[in-house]
Design a protein around this motif. Structure first.
Motif, mmCIF file in Angstrom:
data_model
loop_
_atom_site.group_PDB
_atom_site.id
_atom_site.type_symbol
_atom_site.label_atom_id
_atom_site.label_comp_id
_atom_site.label_asym_id
_atom_site.label_seq_id
_atom_site.Cartn_x
_atom_site.Cartn_y
_atom_site.Cartn_z
ATOM 1 N N CYS A 1 -6.121 -2.189 -14.672
ATOM 2 C CA CYS A 1 -5.101 -3.132 -15.175
ATOM 3 C C CYS A 1 -4.861 -2.913 -16.667
ATOM 4 O O CYS A 1 -3.710 -2.887 -17.120
ATOM 5 N N GLY B 1 -1.815 -6.120 -11.835
ATOM 6 C CA GLY B 1 -2.684 -6.848 -12.748
ATOM 7 C C GLY B 1 -2.188 -6.790 -14.180
ATOM 8 O O GLY B 1 -2.260 -7.781 -14.921
ATOM 9 N N GLY C 1 -8.984 -5.351 -4.036
ATOM 10 C CA GLY C 1 -8.526 -4.986 -2.707
ATOM 11 C C GLY C 1 -9.210 -3.721 -2.237
ATOM 12 O O GLY C 1 -10.038 -3.140 -2.940
ATOM 13 N N LEU D 1 -2.823 -1.974 -7.715
ATOM 14 C CA LEU D 1 -3.472 -3.177 -8.214
ATOM 15 C C LEU D 1 -3.459 -3.205 -9.744
ATOM 16 O O LEU D 1 -3.289 -4.263 -10.358
ATOM 17 N N ILE E 1 -4.655 -11.416 -6.734
ATOM 18 C CA ILE E 1 -3.759 -10.258 -6.664
ATOM 19 C C ILE E 1 -4.444 -9.245 -5.764
ATOM 20 O O ILE E 1 -5.567 -8.800 -6.045
ATOM 21 N N THR E 2 -3.795 -8.884 -4.653
ATOM 22 C CA THR E 2 -4.403 -7.949 -3.718
ATOM 23 C C THR E 2 -3.321 -7.088 -3.080
ATOM 24 O O THR E 2 -2.136 -7.183 -3.432
ATOM 25 N N ASP E 3 -3.710 -6.242 -2.127
ATOM 26 C CA ASP E 3 -2.758 -5.341 -1.473
ATOM 27 C C ASP E 3 -2.502 -5.797 -0.036
ATOM 28 O O ASP E 3 -3.239 -6.631 0.512
ATOM 29 N N ASN F 1 0.855 -1.184 0.000
ATOM 30 C CA ASN F 1 0.000 0.000 0.000
ATOM 31 C C ASN F 1 0.888 1.230 0.000
ATOM 32 O O ASN F 1 1.718 1.411 0.889
ATOM 33 N N VAL G 1 -8.393 -10.031 -9.199
ATOM 34 C CA VAL G 1 -7.634 -8.887 -8.726
ATOM 35 C C VAL G 1 -8.595 -7.969 -7.981
ATOM 36 O O VAL G 1 -9.671 -7.650 -8.475
ATOM 37 N N THR H 1 -11.276 -2.040 -11.192
ATOM 38 C CA THR H 1 -9.931 -2.571 -10.984
ATOM 39 C C THR H 1 -9.380 -3.186 -12.262
ATOM 40 O O THR H 1 -8.214 -2.954 -12.622
#
Length: 319
Positions: free
Chosen positions: A130, A103, A285, A99, A306-308, A88, A283, A126
């Motif tokens: 990407c 991504g 978060g 993200l 895929i996250t934070d 973050n 993906v 999101t």
């Protein structure tokens, strides 16, 4: 005397984190110093080291030890074969920037692998981020297909549809599903799906072995409501049925069980049975998404995430 290996690894990890803050988060070196608790000179040296180590390219190619630890723990807990946790770099509720970068990196790598003739994609903010972060590249050996209807209920365009932008970036064929995400009735859904072009795209969507998707929250401020896909009273029906997370128009409770509502019979997207045969990587978060992501992870449908960092830590505290 050379520094111990652990100290060198910690320094390399800190350098990559500094690069994320500076290049992705857009922070000045003085702000990076404040974030890391080091002097401005130290922050400058860390950013320079990340450059010299080859970590800074179009995207930052390097690992942060804390993120790697989270990746391993989430993969083990939820049975994933792929997990990426990004740092973050600011206090945004939804960290679209980081993200989007991660991504884009994932999608670019999957395209370059040459393993996929057909890749299915969802839509949403999101995923749109990407595709925005994706560089122009030649992907004409790959085809992309939408996994769900791309129009709002009044047949206006979805502002977060990704297919046209993806075709522009890659030169590849991208097949859209030119129908609403949710039909007005079960009967309308059957009529829409009976159209030959829609049937063909739906069949392609089902056949895509890799599906790259977003995850939606279930509340009155959910993106499904804000984008005009469904009305506030419709999402309230899902809330009353204990729905917590949404994946391609399918809703799940906190234990990952599929939630049936009036919307279910009107959803125009790939069926759950077809999703179970694919490799689905999501993906997503943000502060408001942890419970939603957790519910979809509990369903067992996801193979990758895929996250934070903040969301990853929250996921590990869920019951």
């Amino acid at each position: 005397m050379a520094a111990p290996a652990t100290a060198r690894q910690d320094e390399a990890s800190l350098a990559v984190r500094a690069a994320w803050f500076h290049y992705v988060g857009g922070l000045k070196q003085s702000d990076v110093a404040d974030k890391l608790g080091v002097t401005s000179i130290k922050a400058h040296r860390l950013i320079m080291r990340a450059n010299q180590d080859g970590a800074v390219k179009f995207i930052i190619d390097g690992e942060i030890s804390e993120c790697v630890s989270l990746e391993n723990r989430i993969s083990e807990r939820f049975g994933l074969d792929y997990c990426e946790v990004v740092p973050n770099v600011n206090d945004d509720d939804v960290p679209l920037g980081v993200l989007g970068v991660a991504g884009a990196k994932f999608l670019q790598r999957e395209i370059h692998s040459g393993e996929h003739e057909l890749i299915g994609l969802g839509h949403g903010r999101t995923l749109a981020s990407c595709v925005t972060q994706l560089p122009k590249l030649d992907a004409r050996k790959t085809q992309f297909v939408s996994l769900l209807g791309g129009l709002n209920k009044n047949f206006s365009a979805n502002p977060h549809d990704v297919m046209h932008r993806l075709a522009e970036k890659t030169g590849a064929d991208a097949f859209v599903m030119p129908v609403p995400f949710f039909a007005n009735s079960k009967e309308d859904r059957e009529i829409l799906l009976s159209q030959r072009g829609v049937t063909d795209v739906m069949a392609m969507a089902a056949l895509s072995k890799l599906k790259f998707v977003g995850i939606g929250a279930v509340d009155p401020t959910a993106q499904l409501v804000e984008s005009g896909m469904i009305a506030p009273e419709e999402i309230n029906d899902v809330v009353r049925a204990n729905g917590v997370g949404e994946l391609l128009g399918h809703f799940f409770d906190e234990k990952g069980q599929n939630v049936e509502t009036n919307l279910t019979s009107r959803t125009v997207s790939v069926e759950l049975a077809d999703m179970e045969k694919s490799r689905i990587v999501a993906v997503g978060g943000g502060n408001s998404k942890a419970r939603a992501i957790g519910s979809v992870l509990m369903s067992g449908l996801l193979k990758g995430l895929i996250t934070d960092e903040r969301t990853a830590n929250a996921l590990l505290t869920l019951d």
